[in-house]
Design a protein around this motif. Structure first.
Motif, PDB file in Angstrom:
ATOM      1  N   LEU A  98     -50.981   4.791 -50.671  1.00  0.00           N
ATOM      2  CA  LEU A  98     -51.274   4.055 -49.447  1.00  0.00           C
ATOM      3  C   LEU A  98     -52.311   2.991 -49.804  1.00  0.00           C
ATOM      4  CD1 LEU A  98     -51.920   5.809 -46.005  1.00  0.00           C
ATOM      5  CD2 LEU A  98     -52.245   3.403 -46.505  1.00  0.00           C
ATOM      6  N   GLU A  99     -51.844   1.781 -49.955  1.00  0.00           N
ATOM      7  CA  GLU A  99     -52.661   0.695 -50.488  1.00  0.00           C
ATOM      8  C   GLU A  99     -53.401  -0.055 -49.382  1.00  0.00           C
ATOM      9  OE1 GLU A  99     -51.932  -2.669 -53.826  1.00  0.00           O
ATOM     10  OE2 GLU A  99     -50.611  -2.801 -52.087  1.00  0.00           O
ATOM     11  N   THR A 100     -54.677  -0.329 -49.623  1.00  0.00           N
ATOM     12  CA  THR A 100     -55.487  -1.135 -48.715  1.00  0.00           C
ATOM     13  C   THR A 100     -55.345  -2.606 -49.066  1.00  0.00           C
ATOM     14  OG1 THR A 100     -57.120   0.643 -48.475  1.00  0.00           O
ATOM     15  CG2 THR A 100     -57.811  -1.580 -47.835  1.00  0.00           C
ATOM     16  N   LEU A 101     -55.053  -3.408 -48.074  1.00  0.00           N
ATOM     17  CA  LEU A 101     -55.034  -4.861 -48.238  1.00  0.00           C
ATOM     18  C   LEU A 101     -56.273  -5.382 -47.530  1.00  0.00           C
ATOM     19  CD1 LEU A 101     -51.251  -5.397 -47.450  1.00  0.00           C
ATOM     20  CD2 LEU A 101     -52.327  -5.278 -49.689  1.00  0.00           C
ATOM     21  N   GLY A 161     -59.173  -6.948 -45.617  1.00  0.00           N
ATOM     22  CA  GLY A 161     -59.185  -8.013 -44.637  1.00  0.00           C
ATOM     23  C   GLY A 161     -57.901  -8.140 -43.861  1.00  0.00           C
ATOM     24  N   TYR A 162     -56.909  -7.265 -44.153  1.00  0.00           N
ATOM     25  CA  TYR A 162     -55.624  -7.374 -43.460  1.00  0.00           C
ATOM     26  C   TYR A 162     -55.157  -6.023 -42.922  1.00  0.00           C
ATOM     27  CZ  TYR A 162     -50.775  -8.533 -42.452  1.00  0.00           C
ATOM     28  OH  TYR A 162     -49.573  -8.716 -41.826  1.00  0.00           O
ATOM     29  N   GLY A 163     -54.760  -5.110 -43.813  1.00  0.00           N
ATOM     30  CA  GLY A 163     -54.224  -3.849 -43.330  1.00  0.00           C
ATOM     31  C   GLY A 163     -53.812  -2.930 -44.456  1.00  0.00           C
ATOM     32  N   TYR A 164     -52.613  -2.334 -44.345  1.00  0.00           N
ATOM     33  CA  TYR A 164     -52.185  -1.304 -45.300  1.00  0.00           C
ATOM     34  C   TYR A 164     -50.682  -1.415 -45.567  1.00  0.00           C
ATOM     35  CZ  TYR A 164     -56.672   0.888 -44.261  1.00  0.00           C
ATOM     36  OH  TYR A 164     -58.014   1.121 -44.114  1.00  0.00           O
ATOM     37  N   ARG A 165     -50.277  -0.800 -46.679  1.00  0.00           N
ATOM     38  CA  ARG A 165     -48.849  -0.608 -46.953  1.00  0.00           C
ATOM     39  C   ARG A 165     -48.700   0.605 -47.849  1.00  0.00           C
ATOM     40  NH1 ARG A 165     -47.623  -5.807 -50.909  1.00  0.00           N
ATOM     41  NH2 ARG A 165     -49.130  -5.303 -52.546  1.00  0.00           N
ATOM     42  N   VAL A 166     -47.513   1.214 -47.784  1.00  0.00           N
ATOM     43  CA  VAL A 166     -47.183   2.348 -48.643  1.00  0.00           C
ATOM     44  C   VAL A 166     -46.234   1.856 -49.733  1.00  0.00           C
ATOM     45  CG1 VAL A 166     -45.878   4.502 -48.769  1.00  0.00           C
ATOM     46  CG2 VAL A 166     -47.557   4.189 -46.970  1.00  0.00           C
ATOM     47  N   LEU A 167     -46.529   2.205 -50.981  1.00  0.00           N
ATOM     48  CA  LEU A 167     -45.709   1.804 -52.108  1.00  0.00           C
ATOM     49  C   LEU A 167     -44.980   3.032 -52.659  1.00  0.00           C
ATOM     50  CD1 LEU A 167     -48.207  -0.609 -53.934  1.00  0.00           C
ATOM     51  CD2 LEU A 167     -46.379  -1.198 -52.338  1.00  0.00           C
ATOM     52  N   SER A 168     -43.877   2.787 -53.331  1.00  0.00           N
ATOM     53  CA  SER A 168     -43.047   3.877 -53.820  1.00  0.00           C
ATOM     54  C   SER A 168     -43.573   4.492 -55.111  1.00  0.00           C
ATOM     55  CB  SER A 168     -41.611   3.398 -54.049  1.00  0.00           C
ATOM     56  OG  SER A 168     -41.585   2.312 -54.966  1.00  0.00           O
ATOM     57  N   SER A 169     -44.483   3.823 -55.775  1.00  0.00           N
ATOM     58  CA  SER A 169     -45.036   4.391 -57.010  1.00  0.00           C
ATOM     59  C   SER A 169     -46.436   3.865 -57.245  1.00  0.00           C
ATOM     60  CB  SER A 169     -44.140   4.040 -58.202  1.00  0.00           C
ATOM     61  OG  SER A 169     -44.064   2.635 -58.368  1.00  0.00           O
ATOM     62  N   VAL A 183     -57.942   7.244 -39.790  1.00  0.00           N
ATOM     63  CA  VAL A 183     -56.690   7.988 -39.927  1.00  0.00           C
ATOM     64  C   VAL A 183     -56.143   7.845 -41.347  1.00  0.00           C
ATOM     65  CG1 VAL A 183     -54.305   8.178 -39.140  1.00  0.00           C
ATOM     66  CG2 VAL A 183     -56.126   7.826 -37.480  1.00  0.00           C
ATOM     67  N   VAL A 184     -56.231   6.649 -41.925  1.00  0.00           N
ATOM     68  CA  VAL A 184     -55.789   6.433 -43.306  1.00  0.00           C
ATOM     69  C   VAL A 184     -56.568   7.344 -44.250  1.00  0.00           C
ATOM     70  CG1 VAL A 184     -55.819   4.795 -45.224  1.00  0.00           C
ATOM     71  CG2 VAL A 184     -54.944   4.080 -42.988  1.00  0.00           C
ATOM     72  N   ARG A 185     -57.863   7.425 -44.045  1.00  0.00           N
ATOM     73  CA  ARG A 185     -58.698   8.276 -44.907  1.00  0.00           C
ATOM     74  C   ARG A 185     -58.239   9.730 -44.837  1.00  0.00           C
ATOM     75  NH1 ARG A 185     -62.515  11.298 -43.236  1.00  0.00           N
ATOM     76  NH2 ARG A 185     -62.740  10.131 -41.281  1.00  0.00           N
ATOM     77  N   ARG A 186     -57.931  10.205 -43.630  1.00  0.00           N
ATOM     78  CA  ARG A 186     -57.499  11.603 -43.481  1.00  0.00           C
ATOM     79  C   ARG A 186     -56.134  11.835 -44.116  1.00  0.00           C
ATOM     80  NH1 ARG A 186     -59.103  10.923 -37.920  1.00  0.00           N
ATOM     81  NH2 ARG A 186     -56.952  11.352 -37.259  1.00  0.00           N
ATOM     82  N   VAL A 187     -55.236  10.850 -43.974  1.00  0.00           N
ATOM     83  CA  VAL A 187     -53.906  10.977 -44.574  1.00  0.00           C
ATOM     84  C   VAL A 187     -54.017  11.039 -46.095  1.00  0.00           C
ATOM     85  CG1 VAL A 187     -51.740   9.755 -45.000  1.00  0.00           C
ATOM     86  CG2 VAL A 187     -52.622   9.941 -42.680  1.00  0.00           C
TER      87      VAL A 187
END
Length: 224
Positions: A211-214, A216-224, A198-202
């Motif tokens: 949309l940053e990959t962490l 071994g953990y997960g994801y987060r969205v950054l403002s810049s 789903v991340v790939r499609r987004v």
């Protein structure tokens, strides 16, 4: 008003469930066999409540048709057969929740409410719009508009759920487990790779989103 398709061949049970759902203000259409339910797939409701064992076409085939026609409509499977097997097969095929017979009608209502809220958002809430990387994200309308082209981006239910979850608190890291629980639900039995897909499609549909990959953990969205 939510429209529910209830596919159940036990007439007494279907009438009781319909009465409970109508008390919630929902519109309910009953199908007492699988063949008629398949014909209705082309005009999807907000939610399917789908028995597995049915006269004619069984629930598994109906679910397959639903996913091919309108992949993101939520489905609750109900069954009185081998509970563990049906639960695993149903969830693997794409159902969103599962109830084993016998169950209390109120339990179905609680689960349906939770699922409808997760998929379509809370009714009458005033969630604020988010402007991020030249996208306008509207949680209430469940839309994303590209400010450069002034066009709405077509997202699936899961893609929208992911964006809304990650932009609730921009910069906050969420594990794959947290994303699975919030987007797919607690009863999801599939692989965590569904999150990555789903991340790939987004990212493809919203190329400016950070949309940053962490790893071994997960994801987060950054403002810049």
């Amino acid at each position: 008003m939510y429209h529910i398709y209830l596919v159940e061949d036990e007439a007494n049970l279907s009438e009781v469930l319909k009465a409970y759902m109508e008390k919630e203000g929902w519109s309910v259409t009953i199908f007492d066999n699988g063949d008629d339910a398949v014909k209705a797939v082309e005009t999807p409701p907000h939610l399917w409540v789908l028995d597995i064992m049915l006269p004619g076409t069984d629930g598994y085939h109906i679910l397959k048709e639903i996913r091919q026609q309108e992949g993101d409509v939520p489905v609750i499977f109900i069954s009185a057969r081998d509970q563990d097997l049906d639960r695993v097969l149903g969830l693997e095929m794409g159902s969103d929740d599962y109830l084993a017979k016998p169950f209390l009608p109120q339990e179905l209502i609680i689960r349906a409410k939770k699922l409808l809220s997760r998929v379509y958002g809370e009714e009458n809430t005033e969630a604020k719009k988010v402007e991020l990387n030249e996208y306008t994200i509207d949680p209430q309308a469940r839309t994303v508009v590209d400010q450069e082209s002034d066009e709405q981006i077509e997202l699936t239910t899961k893609e929208m759920d992911l964006i809304l979850l990650l932009t609730e608190d921009v910069g906050k890291a969420l594990s794959r487990e947290e994303i699975i629980e919030n987007v797919w639900g607690e009863n999801y039995f599939g692989s965590e790779r569904a999150v990555d897909d789903v991340v790939r499609r987004v990212r493809k549909k919203m190329p400016r989103i950070h949309l940053e990959t962490l790893y071994g953990y997960g994801y987060r969205v950054l403002s810049s």
